[in-house]
Write a protein that holds these residues in place. Structure first.
Motif, PDB file in Angstrom:
ATOM      1  N   LEU A  19       0.853  -1.189   0.000  1.00 48.95           N
ATOM      2  CA  LEU A  19       0.000   0.000   0.000  1.00 48.95           C
ATOM      3  C   LEU A  19       0.887   1.236   0.000  1.00 48.95           C
ATOM      4  O   LEU A  19       1.884   1.296   0.720  1.00 48.95           O
ATOM      5  CB  LEU A  19      -0.895   0.018   1.245  1.00 48.95           C
ATOM      6  CG  LEU A  19      -1.973  -1.056   1.291  1.00 48.95           C
ATOM      7  CD1 LEU A  19      -2.620  -1.093   2.672  1.00 48.95           C
ATOM      8  CD2 LEU A  19      -3.028  -0.810   0.234  1.00 48.95           C
ATOM      9  N   PHE A  44      -4.904   6.195  -0.018  1.00 51.35           N
ATOM     10  CA  PHE A  44      -4.062   5.017  -0.227  1.00 51.35           C
ATOM     11  C   PHE A  44      -4.366   4.351  -1.561  1.00 51.35           C
ATOM     12  O   PHE A  44      -5.458   4.469  -2.091  1.00 51.35           O
ATOM     13  CB  PHE A  44      -4.272   4.010   0.910  1.00 51.35           C
ATOM     14  CG  PHE A  44      -3.975   4.571   2.264  1.00 51.35           C
ATOM     15  CD1 PHE A  44      -2.684   4.683   2.715  1.00 51.35           C
ATOM     16  CD2 PHE A  44      -5.002   5.016   3.079  1.00 51.35           C
ATOM     17  CE1 PHE A  44      -2.414   5.220   3.961  1.00 51.35           C
ATOM     18  CE2 PHE A  44      -4.748   5.551   4.322  1.00 51.35           C
ATOM     19  CZ  PHE A  44      -3.449   5.656   4.761  1.00 51.35           C
ATOM     20  N   THR A  72      -7.385   1.789   8.788  1.00 51.60           N
ATOM     21  CA  THR A  72      -7.487   0.393   8.381  1.00 51.60           C
ATOM     22  C   THR A  72      -8.687   0.182   7.457  1.00 51.60           C
ATOM     23  O   THR A  72      -8.594  -0.572   6.492  1.00 51.60           O
ATOM     24  CB  THR A  72      -7.565  -0.561   9.588  1.00 51.60           C
ATOM     25  OG1 THR A  72      -8.613  -0.141  10.457  1.00 51.60           O
ATOM     26  CG2 THR A  72      -6.247  -0.602  10.340  1.00 51.60           C
ATOM     27  N   CYS A  75      -7.724   1.215   4.015  1.00 49.15           N
ATOM     28  CA  CYS A  75      -6.808   0.240   3.412  1.00 49.15           C
ATOM     29  C   CYS A  75      -7.545  -1.030   3.003  1.00 49.15           C
ATOM     30  O   CYS A  75      -7.307  -1.574   1.918  1.00 49.15           O
ATOM     31  CB  CYS A  75      -5.675  -0.084   4.377  1.00 49.15           C
ATOM     32  SG  CYS A  75      -4.559   1.301   4.667  1.00 49.15           S
TER      33      CYS A  75
END
Length: 113
Positions: A19, A44, A72, A75
């Protein structure tokens, strides 16, 4: 360092730059969960170098501190969009909401599961 040890112990490949940040984001400490999500949305991307290694894979994402989940979640969204079969989050520490009583801890953790 945490991810490196986990990958080694599990016999898995570590790709620390899978990432990448598409843009810088401001420090998130003073923002609410909703504001944090907005700030990191679109920040991201999957590194083009590894794009073909995500599809159909079960990914382990390691985060040192899980606060609101905004980072999170952003992602995971990118990884799932790229074709990941599943994404499991491993975090070392969890920041609990202010005012949470010790007796409420199990309920709060179960709600996040």
């Amino acid at each position: 360092m945490i991810a490196r040890i986990l990958a080694k112990d599990a016999g898995q490949t570590l790709i620390p730059d899978l990432l990448v940040r598409k843009r810088r984001t401001q420090a998130l400490g003073k923002y609410s969960a909703r504001e944090r999500a907005k700030i990191v949305s679109g920040a991201f991307a999957i590194s083009p170098r590894y794009a073909d290694r995500v599809r159909g894979k079960n990914i382990a994402l390691v985060d040192d501190v899980y606060t609101t989940g905004a980072t999170t979640d952003a992602c995971v969204k990118i990884l799932k969009k790229a074709g990941a079969n599943s994404v499991t989050i491993f975090c070392w520490a969890r920041v609990l909401p202010m005012g949470l009583e010790r007796s409420d801890l199990a309920s709060a953790l179960a709600a996040d599961a």
